[in-house]
Design a protein around this motif. Sequence first.
Motif, PDB file in Angstrom:
ATOM      1  N   LYS A 279       0.870  -1.180   0.000  1.00  0.00           N
ATOM      2  CA  LYS A 279       0.000   0.000   0.000  1.00  0.00           C
ATOM      3  C   LYS A 279       0.904   1.227   0.000  1.00  0.00           C
ATOM      4  CE  LYS A 279      -4.453  -0.281   2.237  1.00  0.00           C
ATOM      5  NZ  LYS A 279      -5.460  -0.088   1.388  1.00  0.00           N
ATOM      6  N   ILE A 280       0.738   2.051  -1.014  1.00  0.00           N
ATOM      7  CA  ILE A 280       1.609   3.227  -1.146  1.00  0.00           C
ATOM      8  C   ILE A 280       0.786   4.498  -0.997  1.00  0.00           C
ATOM      9  CG2 ILE A 280       3.323   4.388  -2.602  1.00  0.00           C
ATOM     10  CD1 ILE A 280       3.691   1.847  -4.151  1.00  0.00           C
ATOM     11  N   ALA A 281       1.259   5.423  -0.168  1.00  0.00           N
ATOM     12  CA  ALA A 281       0.555   6.700  -0.004  1.00  0.00           C
ATOM     13  C   ALA A 281       1.369   7.821  -0.622  1.00  0.00           C
ATOM     14  CB  ALA A 281       0.336   6.979   1.478  1.00  0.00           C
ATOM     15  N   ILE A 282       0.671   8.734  -1.278  1.00  0.00           N
ATOM     16  CA  ILE A 282       1.324   9.914  -1.853  1.00  0.00           C
ATOM     17  C   ILE A 282       0.599  11.161  -1.338  1.00  0.00           C
ATOM     18  CG2 ILE A 282       1.796  11.169  -4.019  1.00  0.00           C
ATOM     19  CD1 ILE A 282       2.183   8.577  -5.426  1.00  0.00           C
ATOM     20  N   PRO A 283       1.322  12.106  -0.722  1.00  0.00           N
ATOM     21  CA  PRO A 283       0.662  13.335  -0.262  1.00  0.00           C
ATOM     22  C   PRO A 283       0.311  14.200  -1.475  1.00  0.00           C
ATOM     23  CG  PRO A 283       3.036  13.486   0.060  1.00  0.00           C
ATOM     24  CD  PRO A 283       2.774  12.115  -0.485  1.00  0.00           C
ATOM     25  N   VAL A 284      -0.912  14.692  -1.490  1.00  0.00           N
ATOM     26  CA  VAL A 284      -1.379  15.381  -2.694  1.00  0.00           C
ATOM     27  C   VAL A 284      -1.881  16.787  -2.364  1.00  0.00           C
ATOM     28  CG1 VAL A 284      -3.199  15.321  -4.465  1.00  0.00           C
ATOM     29  CG2 VAL A 284      -1.998  13.224  -3.853  1.00  0.00           C
ATOM     30  N   VAL A 285      -1.545  17.728  -3.236  1.00  0.00           N
ATOM     31  CA  VAL A 285      -2.136  19.059  -3.156  1.00  0.00           C
ATOM     32  C   VAL A 285      -2.534  19.441  -4.582  1.00  0.00           C
ATOM     33  CG1 VAL A 285       0.032  20.396  -3.340  1.00  0.00           C
ATOM     34  CG2 VAL A 285      -1.852  21.318  -2.029  1.00  0.00           C
ATOM     35  N   GLU A 286      -3.750  19.913  -4.730  1.00  0.00           N
ATOM     36  CA  GLU A 286      -4.313  20.262  -6.049  1.00  0.00           C
ATOM     37  C   GLU A 286      -4.083  19.166  -7.091  1.00  0.00           C
ATOM     38  OE1 GLU A 286      -2.670  24.099  -6.890  1.00  0.00           O
ATOM     39  OE2 GLU A 286      -3.875  25.056  -5.334  1.00  0.00           O
ATOM     40  N   GLY A 287      -4.295  17.942  -6.679  1.00  0.00           N
ATOM     41  CA  GLY A 287      -4.236  16.819  -7.616  1.00  0.00           C
ATOM     42  C   GLY A 287      -2.837  16.293  -7.916  1.00  0.00           C
ATOM     43  N   VAL A 336      -0.710   1.317   5.156  1.00  0.00           N
ATOM     44  CA  VAL A 336       0.294   1.875   4.244  1.00  0.00           C
ATOM     45  C   VAL A 336       1.684   1.429   4.689  1.00  0.00           C
ATOM     46  CG1 VAL A 336       1.414   4.050   3.550  1.00  0.00           C
ATOM     47  CG2 VAL A 336      -1.097   3.893   3.621  1.00  0.00           C
ATOM     48  N   ASN A 337       2.516   0.947   3.746  1.00  0.00           N
ATOM     49  CA  ASN A 337       3.887   0.596   4.144  1.00  0.00           C
ATOM     50  C   ASN A 337       4.943   1.302   3.305  1.00  0.00           C
ATOM     51  OD1 ASN A 337       3.244  -0.990   1.947  1.00  0.00           O
ATOM     52  ND2 ASN A 337       4.654  -2.606   2.526  1.00  0.00           N
ATOM     53  N   ILE A 338       4.495   2.110   2.343  1.00  0.00           N
ATOM     54  CA  ILE A 338       5.455   2.895   1.539  1.00  0.00           C
ATOM     55  C   ILE A 338       4.871   4.298   1.328  1.00  0.00           C
ATOM     56  CG2 ILE A 338       6.560   3.101  -0.750  1.00  0.00           C
ATOM     57  CD1 ILE A 338       6.388  -0.002  -0.930  1.00  0.00           C
ATOM     58  N   ILE A 339       5.727   5.306   1.424  1.00  0.00           N
ATOM     59  CA  ILE A 339       5.297   6.669   1.102  1.00  0.00           C
ATOM     60  C   ILE A 339       6.229   7.203   0.025  1.00  0.00           C
ATOM     61  CG2 ILE A 339       5.158   9.059   1.944  1.00  0.00           C
ATOM     62  CD1 ILE A 339       4.486   7.964   4.689  1.00  0.00           C
ATOM     63  N   ILE A 340       5.631   7.825  -0.986  1.00  0.00           N
ATOM     64  CA  ILE A 340       6.460   8.546  -1.958  1.00  0.00           C
ATOM     65  C   ILE A 340       6.216  10.029  -1.693  1.00  0.00           C
ATOM     66  CG2 ILE A 340       6.855   9.024  -4.408  1.00  0.00           C
ATOM     67  CD1 ILE A 340       5.820   6.206  -5.015  1.00  0.00           C
TER      68      ILE A 340
END
Length: 389
Positions: A279-287, A336-340
């Motif tokens: 499970k990978i999470a990506i922090p997002v702003v304005e898409g 989640v175990n990975i963050i980009i």
Amino acid sequence: MSEEKNKAADSLKAITESKELTDRMGKIKHKIMVLSGKGGVGKSTVAANIAVSLALEGGKVGLLDTDFHGPSIPTLLNLEGKRPGSDGKAILPIEFSEGLKVMSIGFLLQNKDDAVIWRGPMKMKVIKQLRDEPLSVAQLIPGMDGAVIITTPQNLSLNDVKKCINFCRQLSVPVLGVVENMSGLICPNCKTIINVFKTGGGEKMASEMGVPFLGKIPIDPQIVEASDSGKPFVYHYGKTEAAKAFTGVVQPLLQMGDKTESGAETVLSKEEKKEGMHKIAIPVVEGHLSAHFGHCEEFAIFDVDFENKKIVRQEKAPSPPHEPGLLPRWLAEKGVNIIIAGGMGTQAQQLFANSGITVSVGASAGDPEKLIISYMDNALELGDNTCDH
Ligand code: ADP
């Protein structure tokens, strides 16, 4: 929240994010917090003897006593009445022996029975305002290796320890283990053990709570005698059963491996992470991927099948409030175990590493789905950390 608490929280945030603190703390290889659910269980005694034992093993050790309600480390180490110096920027610790430096709230009191009066570069007044010592310490000290929790064998104390363990979990501070102090009395005459407060409760509770058990320290009247006269027990009474018990307790702490600043030790290796489901999470702003991790509006979370290079599922989740320690817990709870990320401070990276989450920093802003595809193809370009603070 009262105005005073709001102010305290703001100053705490400023300190926590200060580069100076992060830099200085980054130089300390291992940081261990010793805490207990209640007073009188021997937290100070055990902390002092752990510090001396580690120094005797050749370590360079610093002991910080943040006990507001009766700092006893100066008494335990015969440092009462000492006044720490200052280099104009910071308060300097007192050298107890080669390899052991000590700082205690007790050194900052005018006299032993005074209330805490802060002078000089007292940013730490925040701690006073917040009052909650373990919480403040856990938040102020970035990249903690974990906590050693002291208990006695009675049920009352054990119940408090469960709260302590949950507290650590909430703050994503790993529990290094539980120590059962005052576990049986060694008869000074016949040397047999009398179980005054029962024994073994700490070990059972640790196993129920899924945390390591570090060992039992017996009641030994010589511990009181040594403490009252400011002699470190493990040094002066090294041949006793209780001193041997302390040696046993520090062994797992000595085994802690070397860590890089970003906590690489706990991070999965590249080969491991590119197999199976993740499970990978990506922090997002304005898409798009947010260059500053702390400023994201939401997280794009992807279930990824690395073997078949497929995105199996994706969702968007609004970012929770930015409270210390909350994000690692929130993301870990989501699996989640990975963050980009684009940019992320070393302290935050450490917190994620402690929660078993691998972080890749330095990705450039872009469409999250495309970033995931590049990541699966080993083609994700990572540049500089865009906000290393
Ligand atoms: P805390 O920091 O948890 O309040 P202390 O370390 O001040 O507790 O210990 C409380 C008292 O118990 C002190 O007088 C100390 O000398 C004594 N003590 C602690 N551990 C032991 C032990 N294993 N055997 C005998 N006395 C102990």
